[in-house]
Design an enzyme around this catalytic site. Structure first.
Site, PDB file in Angstrom:
ATOM      1  N   CYS A 126     -34.859   6.310   2.383  1.00  0.00           N
ATOM      2  CA  CYS A 126     -35.359   7.396   1.276  1.00  0.00           C
ATOM      3  C   CYS A 126     -36.218   6.543   0.187  1.00  0.00           C
ATOM      4  O   CYS A 126     -37.152   7.151  -0.259  1.00  0.00           O
ATOM      5  CB  CYS A 126     -34.237   7.937   1.036  1.00  0.00           C
ATOM      6  SG  CYS A 126     -32.498   7.131   0.656  1.00  0.00           S
ATOM      7  N   HIS A 235     -33.530  10.100  -6.405  1.00  0.00           N
ATOM      8  CA  HIS A 235     -33.922   8.640  -6.705  1.00  0.00           C
ATOM      9  C   HIS A 235     -34.843   8.223  -7.571  1.00  0.00           C
ATOM     10  O   HIS A 235     -36.195   9.140  -7.422  1.00  0.00           O
ATOM     11  CB  HIS A 235     -34.002   7.719  -5.323  1.00  0.00           C
ATOM     12  CG  HIS A 235     -33.181   7.764  -4.387  1.00  0.00           C
ATOM     13  ND1 HIS A 235     -31.779   8.027  -4.632  1.00  0.00           N
ATOM     14  CD2 HIS A 235     -33.130   7.211  -2.970  1.00  0.00           C
ATOM     15  CE1 HIS A 235     -31.081   7.974  -3.588  1.00  0.00           C
ATOM     16  NE2 HIS A 235     -31.623   7.382  -2.652  1.00  0.00           N
TER      17      HIS A 235
END
Ligand code: 2RA
Length: 330
Positions: A126, A235
């Site tokens: 990711c 994130h």
């Protein structure tokens, strides 16, 4: 299209079902798949309930595509079996990412490497996906020499355990659910995945190695520090990029704004910059805080935020499947 989702009961697997529905992927038959302990459980898709089936049953049904998010061990053992049965696998685990015979794909960056012969396709980590979505258009224009990235990663990256630990700590609930070596609330842990001989974590070396493979350029130098923070929505990454060539900031900003999958949020006078709270449950990669690194020439600082469960996992795998379908490769 007959679609199997392997790991359908997990955090990413559930997001895959949500994204398949949202993007109206041409699913004619859906097969939620999980380990034996979850067989018989029910998941919902497009308002209908589906019973979870086992891995061998899924192979016997012969779906057109199987999207995996069930951990490296399951992918290592079962992805080849699905592929041998003629089923195309898009795998979200790290099992196949650095295998030289397997493609590692972010559609906005390198979908063109895919062929009908690719029966196991790896979905990148990711934190790597959002990085390369932003780096790729800049590399094309200015040629990247070196990338220094520090991440601020959501607890959702470690699945339900990470979310539960944060929630329990915040609600002062005593629990033995521990995703991390230390408390995560009111803290920052420079420790994602295991530490390696060279002092980096596995997460950091994933970013180093995967970035070059996806960008198709091993000359790019990458170093990373990955940090877990008590955040849910996605994130965040602070990125310093040194180019071979100089750049003009407004032109660079426009290149990012015109690039696929990117939303530029860069107006600090009005407190406009990417934040996980705003990125949550969206598929874009948000870029801001664009400014020259005044300590050396040809170098940029930027801030990148994206929902790690979506573009960082579920959506990217489904975009790979969409590309394969559109090009008639499955
Ligand atoms: C994490 N990138 O954030 C890793 C795996 N999802 O924990």
């Amino acid at each position: 299209m007959k679609v199997a989702v392997v790991g359908a009961t997990g955090l990413v697997g559930s997001k895959m079902l949500q994204v398949l529905e949202e993007r109206n992927f041409p699913v004619t038959e859906l097969y939620p798949v999980a380990s034996e302990k979850s067989v018989g459980k029910e998941v919902e898709f497009k308002g209908k309930k589906y019973k979870v089936i086992g891995l061998q049953d899924a192979i016997d049904i012969k779906p057109d595509v199987a999207i995996f998010s069930a951990g490296g061990a399951t992918s290592t053992e079962w992805a080849p079996r699905f592929a041998e049965a003629g089923i195309t696998v898009v795998d979200n685990s790290s099992a196949w990412r650095m295998d030289p015979t397997k493609k590692l794909v972010v559609p906005e960056v390198n979908a063109d490497v895919l062929t009908a012969e690719d029966k196991i396709i790896a979905n990148p980590n990711c934190s790597t996906i959002q990085l390369v979505v932003a780096l790729a258009p800049l590399h094309k224009k200015y040629t990247i020499k070196r990338v220094v990235v520090s991440t601020y990663q959501s607890v959702t990256g470690s699945g339900k355990k990470g979310v539960d630990q944060l929630t329990n700590e915040r609600n002062k609930v005593e629990s033995d659910v521990k995703a991390y070596a230390h408390p995560i609330d009111m803290n920052a842990l420079p420790h994602i995945d295991v530490f390696l001989e060279n002092g980096y974590t596995k997460e950091e070396m994933k970013m180093v190695k995967e970035t070059c493979k996806i960008m198709g350029d091993d000359s790019i130098k990458v170093t990373a520090t990955t940090v877990r923070v008590p955040v849910m929505g996605g994130h965040s990454e602070s990125v310093n990029v040194e180019f071979e060539n100089d750049f003009e900031l407004d032109e660079l900003r426009q290149i990012l704004a015109d690039a696929p999958g990117i939303v530029v949020e860069d107006d600090v006078q009005n407190n406009v910059y990417p934040m996980p709270l705003n990125a949550h449950d969206k598929d874009d990669t948000f870029v801001g805080r664009l400014r020259r690194d005044e300590s050396q020439p040809n170098t940029l600082n930027m801030w990148i935020v994206s929902d790690n469960l979506r573009k960082g996992a579920a959506t990217n795998t489904i975009q790979i499947a969409e590309y394969l379908a559109e090009k008639g490769l499955i």
